[in-house]
Scaffold this motif. Structure first.
Motif, PDB file in Angstrom:
ATOM      1  N   THR A  25       0.833  -1.204   0.000  1.00 50.54           N
ATOM      2  CA  THR A  25       0.000   0.000   0.000  1.00 50.54           C
ATOM      3  C   THR A  25       0.866   1.252   0.000  1.00 50.54           C
ATOM      4  OG1 THR A  25      -1.776  -1.143   1.168  1.00 50.54           O
ATOM      5  CG2 THR A  25      -1.775   1.258   1.288  1.00 50.54           C
ATOM      6  N   HIS A  26       1.904   1.242   0.814  1.00 49.12           N
ATOM      7  CA  HIS A  26       2.807   2.390   0.899  1.00 49.12           C
ATOM      8  C   HIS A  26       3.539   2.612  -0.430  1.00 49.12           C
ATOM      9  CE1 HIS A  26       4.501   5.535   3.227  1.00 49.12           C
ATOM     10  NE2 HIS A  26       5.696   4.996   3.413  1.00 49.12           N
ATOM     11  N   GLU A  29       0.962   4.154  -2.863  1.00 46.94           N
ATOM     12  CA  GLU A  29       0.667   5.552  -2.538  1.00 46.94           C
ATOM     13  C   GLU A  29       1.846   6.473  -2.836  1.00 46.94           C
ATOM     14  OE1 GLU A  29      -0.456   5.243   1.573  1.00 46.94           O
ATOM     15  OE2 GLU A  29      -2.525   4.674   1.083  1.00 46.94           O
TER      16      GLU A  29
END
Length: 140
Positions: A25-26, A29
Motif C-alpha cells: 500500500t505504501h 501511494e
C-alpha cells in the motif's frame, strides 16, 4: 559529482514488523518500487515490488501476516554519500541490484539512487553533449 547530489532524499522507509500488505500500500501511494527497511536511521534491508510478487505471492504467503522481515533482502548493498557516479554503477553491477540506499559516514540513510536515475542522468548528459556538438558545427 557526489552521488548524494544525484540521489533522491525522500526515501520511503518501513520497519521490520510492518506487514507486506502495508508495504504494498505504501509503495502504491508513494509511486515507488522499493522500500528501505530501517532500524533507527540505518538501512537493514530492502523490499522491492518484485520481492512482493515472488516471495509473497509466489510462495503463497498471507500478505496480512507476512512482515518486511520475512521478505526483505537483508544487509543491502549501500553506497557512500560522497561516492561518484561510476562507483554507484559498479556497485549495482557487482551486487546485481537496481537500487542503492545512500548512507552518510555514520551509516545513516540519506537517500536512494536507482538504475533509472542514473540512466536518466546519462541521457541528459548525452543531450547536452549533442547540443554542444551541434552548436560547434560549421554551416555549409
Amino acid at each position: 559529482m557526489p552521488i548524494e547530489n544525484l540521489a533522491r532524499s525522500d526515501v520511503v522507509t518501513a520497519q521490520e514488523d510492518d506487514s507486506v500488505e502495508e508495504l504494498a500500500t505504501h509503495m502504491e501511494e508513494s509511486h515507488v518500487g522499493s522500500i528501505v527497511v530501517t532500524d533507527g536511521d540505518e538501512p537493514i534491508g530492502i523490499v522491492t515490488d518484485r520481492d512482493l510478487a515472488t516471495r509473497v505471492l509466489g510462495n503463497g504467503m498471507d500478505p496480512s501476516e507476512a512482515t518486511a522481515r520475512d521478505v526483505m533482502s537483508d544487509d543491502p548493498a549501500t553506497v557512500d554519500h560522497d561516492a561518484g557516479f561510476y562507483q554507484a554503477t559498479e556497485m549495482m553491477s557487482e551486487h546485481g541490484v537496481r537500487r542503492l540506499p545512500v548512507c552518510n559516514d555514520s551509516n545513516e540513510l540519506v537517500g536512494i539512487i536507482t538504475y533509472d536515475d542514473l540512466s536518466e542522468l546519462l541521457a541528459d548528459e548525452h543531450m547536452h553533449l549533442a547540443d554542444v556538438i551541434q552548436a560547434q558545427r560549421p554551416e555549409y
